[in-house]
Scaffold this motif. Sequence first.
Motif, short mmCIF file in Angstrom:
data_model
loop_
_atom_site.label_atom_id
_atom_site.label_comp_id
_atom_site.label_asym_id
_atom_site.label_seq_id
_atom_site.Cartn_x
_atom_site.Cartn_y
_atom_site.Cartn_z
N VAL A 290 98.46 -31.64 -50.48
CA VAL A 290 99.64 -31.18 -51.21
C VAL A 290 100.88 -31.14 -50.32
O VAL A 290 101.95 -31.62 -50.69
CB VAL A 290 99.39 -29.77 -51.81
CG1 VAL A 290 100.61 -29.29 -52.58
CG2 VAL A 290 98.17 -29.79 -52.70
N LEU A 291 100.73 -30.58 -49.13
CA LEU A 291 101.85 -30.41 -48.20
C LEU A 291 101.41 -30.83 -46.80
O LEU A 291 100.22 -30.77 -46.47
CB LEU A 291 102.31 -28.94 -48.17
CG LEU A 291 102.89 -28.37 -49.46
CD1 LEU A 291 103.04 -26.86 -49.33
CD2 LEU A 291 104.23 -29.01 -49.78
N PRO A 292 102.37 -31.23 -45.97
CA PRO A 292 102.02 -31.51 -44.57
C PRO A 292 101.49 -30.24 -43.91
O PRO A 292 102.12 -29.18 -43.96
CB PRO A 292 103.36 -31.94 -43.95
CG PRO A 292 104.22 -32.34 -45.11
CD PRO A 292 103.80 -31.49 -46.26
N ALA A 293 100.31 -30.33 -43.31
CA ALA A 293 99.68 -29.17 -42.69
C ALA A 293 99.97 -29.16 -41.19
O ALA A 293 99.63 -30.13 -40.50
CB ALA A 293 98.18 -29.19 -42.94
N PRO A 294 100.61 -28.12 -40.69
CA PRO A 294 100.89 -28.07 -39.25
C PRO A 294 99.61 -27.96 -38.43
O PRO A 294 98.56 -27.54 -38.93
CB PRO A 294 101.75 -26.80 -39.10
CG PRO A 294 101.37 -25.95 -40.28
CD PRO A 294 101.07 -26.91 -41.38
N ALA A 295 99.71 -28.34 -37.19
CA ALA A 295 98.54 -28.27 -36.31
C ALA A 295 98.21 -26.82 -36.02
O ALA A 295 99.08 -25.96 -35.86
CB ALA A 295 98.83 -29.00 -35.00
N ALA A 296 96.92 -26.52 -35.95
CA ALA A 296 96.48 -25.17 -35.68
C ALA A 296 96.63 -24.86 -34.20
O ALA A 296 96.57 -25.76 -33.36
CB ALA A 296 95.02 -25.01 -36.10
N PRO A 297 96.85 -23.58 -33.85
CA PRO A 297 96.89 -23.21 -32.43
C PRO A 297 95.51 -23.38 -31.82
O PRO A 297 94.51 -23.56 -32.51
CB PRO A 297 97.31 -21.73 -32.48
CG PRO A 297 96.90 -21.26 -33.83
CD PRO A 297 97.05 -22.43 -34.74
N SER A 298 95.44 -23.33 -30.51
CA SER A 298 94.16 -23.48 -29.81
C SER A 298 93.62 -22.09 -29.49
O SER A 298 94.01 -21.48 -28.48
CB SER A 298 94.36 -24.28 -28.52
OG SER A 298 94.85 -25.57 -28.82
N PRO A 299 92.72 -21.59 -30.32
CA PRO A 299 92.22 -20.24 -30.09
C PRO A 299 91.21 -20.20 -28.94
O PRO A 299 90.56 -21.20 -28.62
CB PRO A 299 91.55 -19.89 -31.42
CG PRO A 299 91.10 -21.21 -31.96
CD PRO A 299 92.13 -22.21 -31.52
N THR A 300 91.09 -19.04 -28.35
CA THR A 300 90.05 -18.83 -27.34
C THR A 300 88.78 -18.40 -28.03
O THR A 300 88.73 -18.25 -29.25
CB THR A 300 90.50 -17.74 -26.35
OG1 THR A 300 90.73 -16.53 -27.08
CG2 THR A 300 91.79 -18.15 -25.63
N ALA A 301 87.73 -18.20 -27.27
CA ALA A 301 86.48 -17.71 -27.84
C ALA A 301 86.68 -16.31 -28.40
O ALA A 301 87.52 -15.54 -27.93
CB ALA A 301 85.39 -17.70 -26.77
N THR A 302 85.92 -15.98 -29.43
CA THR A 302 86.05 -14.68 -30.08
C THR A 302 85.57 -13.56 -29.17
O THR A 302 84.44 -13.62 -28.67
CB THR A 302 85.24 -14.66 -31.39
OG1 THR A 302 85.68 -15.72 -32.23
CG2 THR A 302 85.42 -13.33 -32.11
N PRO A 303 86.38 -12.53 -28.94
CA PRO A 303 85.91 -11.39 -28.14
C PRO A 303 84.69 -10.74 -28.78
O PRO A 303 84.58 -10.65 -30.01
CB PRO A 303 87.11 -10.44 -28.14
CG PRO A 303 88.28 -11.29 -28.46
CD PRO A 303 87.79 -12.37 -29.35
N GLY A 304 83.78 -10.30 -27.93
CA GLY A 304 82.55 -9.69 -28.44
C GLY A 304 82.79 -8.49 -29.32
O GLY A 304 82.14 -8.30 -30.35
N TRP A 305 83.78 -7.65 -28.95
CA TRP A 305 84.05 -6.44 -29.74
C TRP A 305 84.55 -6.80 -31.14
O TRP A 305 84.22 -6.11 -32.12
CB TRP A 305 85.07 -5.54 -29.04
CG TRP A 305 86.46 -6.12 -28.93
CD1 TRP A 305 86.96 -6.82 -27.89
CD2 TRP A 305 87.50 -6.06 -29.93
NE1 TRP A 305 88.27 -7.22 -28.14
CE2 TRP A 305 88.63 -6.75 -29.38
CE3 TRP A 305 87.60 -5.49 -31.18
CZ2 TRP A 305 89.82 -6.88 -30.08
CZ3 TRP A 305 88.80 -5.62 -31.89
CH2 TRP A 305 89.89 -6.31 -31.33
#
Length: 494
Positions: A290-305
């Motif tokens: 439908v629309l141009p989708a921007p690039a996603a940020p580069s997330p780090t691994a999920t913190p355990g908490w």
Amino acid sequence: MLLPRQATALTGTVHADWFAAPGYWLAREVLQRGVAAVCLIAFLGAGRQFRALLGCDGMLPIPRFVARVPFRIAPSIFHLHYSDRFFAAVCWAGAALAGAIVAGADDAVPLWVATLAWLTLWVGYLSIVNVGQRWYGFGWESLLLEAGVLMMLLGNDETAPPLLTLWLLRWLLFRVEFGAGLIKLRGDPCWRDLSCLDYHHETQPMPGPLSWFFHHLPRPLHRVEVAGNHVAQLVVPFGLFFPQPVASIAAAVVIVTQLWLVASGNFAWLNWLTILLAFSAIDRAAFATVLPAPAAPSPTATPGWFAALVIAGAASTVVLSYWPVANMIGRTQKMNASFNALRLVNTYGAFGTVGRVRHEVVIEGTDAARPTPDAVWREYGFRGKPGDPHRMPRQWAPYHLRLDWLMWFAALSPAYAREWFGPLMERLLRGDPATLRLFGHNPFPDAPPRYVRARLYEYRFTSWRELREDRRWWNRELVGEYLPPRTMSGRERA
């Protein structure tokens, strides 16, 4: 060799293919910005309306409520302390925090700060709702609170959206839609014979500017509307749990049907929240069609908490879902209900019964010395609900006009207004500024009236000819007296 889940004791992070859903980054942005915007509107509405409704000198004062209802029944920070100034501070602080999240501040801070921000919003609004009494007895209050908790479990740009949270959001949307569909099918026969929309657009709580036109659509089209509603609420929600692209298609159907409801009436933020929840099922590929989708940020691994918090939230939802599921499959389904004081994992529904005739309570005042037949009575105008037949219905949603909504219930039965209608009339006799700000038109700007009364009218939409020739949206006919003329004693006036 990489395991599906690998925890690093040194960093306390979790790597799990099953846990993260990076393809839903854009969906998270829409969800969090949108829900924060609704929170902003909710806090602003509370701040602007509470003094007359709930304040120390309000119609249903909070201090009186917290004195008789314990904290365990209605958890609220206002059990610890209440003043009008403190309540206002909570409202404006909540609005400011919600506005910051709308602007993206939660992505500019550490994950734990963003999580705490959402928790703060939830605690603030839960505190308001739990002492709001009749004024906050609407299903969309619980819906906003439940959605707010799930926003806390969505994370921010530091981590990919948790797949479990997305499933919880879809489960919430399923309960909203399927619960509403069931209550209709089990309730008023007009939903089964497809005739409810012959009446609903005219008799709904607060018609919007297009409601007159929806009401005058051809009756066969009304039948199509009702049939489409049944499909959208009883069949389509199951598609939310299917693999893509079925889930995105189901979400798109929900969005389109909810936009139809937005156009046809005023239901506070119910429809807008439902639309936002549907984005939990729309992935980046669907966005890109439908629309141009921007690039996603580069997330780090999920913190355990954070992973532990999400898993705990999912487990709690599974346990608490017993009650809404039992309600939906039971013989006596409740339309909107919370099963715990924190208003988590609720049951939803709307319009199990549709009125065939619209009644409105009209409030009038006079400055005559006695309420004789010759007295001239002048009408108070409301902001949203029908009054002057020549006044075009306004669009207010997603803003919630609480007095206007309760006036609709008052017209259905005086029992709905027993607690607050008398205090409302007393405040009009006093010319209370906070109360008068809830009205759209005050016919006594210089001094309050000597007497006030309330009368019950039947309202019906005009015909095409009447609208064109007279510029009149409603016809109304007096049904009878709702509240006889009343005044204040000399001591009260002084």
